[in-house]
Design an enzyme around this catalytic site. Structure first.
Site, PDB file in Angstrom:
ATOM      1  CB  SER A 111      -0.872   0.014   1.262  1.00 12.19           C
ATOM      2  OG  SER A 111      -1.528   1.256   1.432  1.00 12.19           O
ATOM      3  CE1 TYR A 114      -3.915  -2.268   5.237  1.00 11.92           C
ATOM      4  CE2 TYR A 114      -3.108  -0.115   4.531  1.00 11.92           C
ATOM      5  CZ  TYR A 114      -3.549  -1.389   4.224  1.00 11.92           C
ATOM      6  OH  TYR A 114      -3.619  -1.789   2.912  1.00 11.92           O
TER       7      TYR A 114
END
Length: 254
Positions: free
Chosen positions: A146, A159
């Site tokens: 990501s 995250y």
């Protein structure tokens, strides 16, 4: 004068494994690799979802199969992969998020995110590498990371931590397995329009904040990750390993 020839983007004859393939990025990855000629194996714990994706691909003439397996069942995952023919391509996509402030994140949140995003991804990559190393074959592994594996943002501390870990072990694996010709890279998307992001992006204020951070001025679409995945999987990326391909519309450029 002899001109160089552009390496092929074709994946014909390649055997590909895609985890988290039942929807969203995993489904798009399966479609992209199949359309490029690969034989695909779709892995996810939701049998109904992957059966539907596999049936759709087969109806279009692609070679594909669906296998229901929870990659956080580490022993079962290792056993199943060890029983397979080597995978030339791995799309390590299964993942999760629990986005909340760091002080509101519980140890249970930490364990859930790291079990899937880090430990399961590590397990799958190592098991697939064992097959290639034993067979003396090269391959291309793509760990879906990501943009948050390079920066962080509101409610993303946990995250981001998991995706920074993915970036770290990707580099280590790339270095260790390079002599065998196993390339390992990450794909790092921004916010992509999927079922999972739709609810959050329906919040106009949140969506506007996201868009202000993307210089290209739009959200990502599933098609935006398909070309980059095929590129990294193909011979066109033969000299690329241990790096991250940003598909973020310029978010991390500022």
């Amino acid at each position: 004068m002899k001109l160089p020839v552009t390496p092929s983007f074709s994946l014909a004859g390649r055997n590909a494994l895609i985890t988290g393939a039942g929807r969203g990025l995993g489904m798009a990855a399966a479609a992209a690799l199949a359309q490029a000629g690969a034989q695909t194996t779709l892995l996810a714990r939701s049998k109904d979802q992957i059966d539907k994706v596999a049936a759709t691909l087969r109806a279009r003439g692609f070679q594909t199969r669906a296998v229901a397996l929870d990659v956080t069942d580490f022993a079962a995952t290792q056993t199943w992969i060890a029983s397979q023919q080597p995978f030339d391509i791995l799309i390590n996509n299964a993942g999760t998020a629990r986005n909340k402030p760091a002080l509101d994140s519980s140890l249970e949140d930490f364990d859930a995110i790291f079990e899937l995003n880090v430990k399961a991804a590590w397990t799958v990559a190592c098991a697939c590498a064992q097959l290639l190393l034993k067979a003396g074959k090269s391959g291309s592994f793509i760990n879906v990371s990501s943009q948050m594996g390079h920066i962080s943002w509101q409610d993303r501390a946990l995250y981001s931590a998991s995706k920074f870990a993915v970036e770290g072990f990707t580099k280590g694996m790339a270095y260790e397995w390079a002599k065998q010709g196993i390339r390992v890279n990450t794909l790092c998307p921004t916010f992509i329009n999927t079922e999972l992001t739709a609810k959050k992006l329906a919040d106009r204020e949140f969506a506007d904040t996201v868009l202000r951070n993307i210089p290209l001025g739009r959200l990502g679409e599933l098609e935006d990750i398909m070309g980059p995945l095929v590129f990294l999987a193909s011979d066109a990326a033969a000299m690329i390993t241990g790096t991250a391909l940003m598909v973020d519309g310029g978010w991390t450029a500022h």
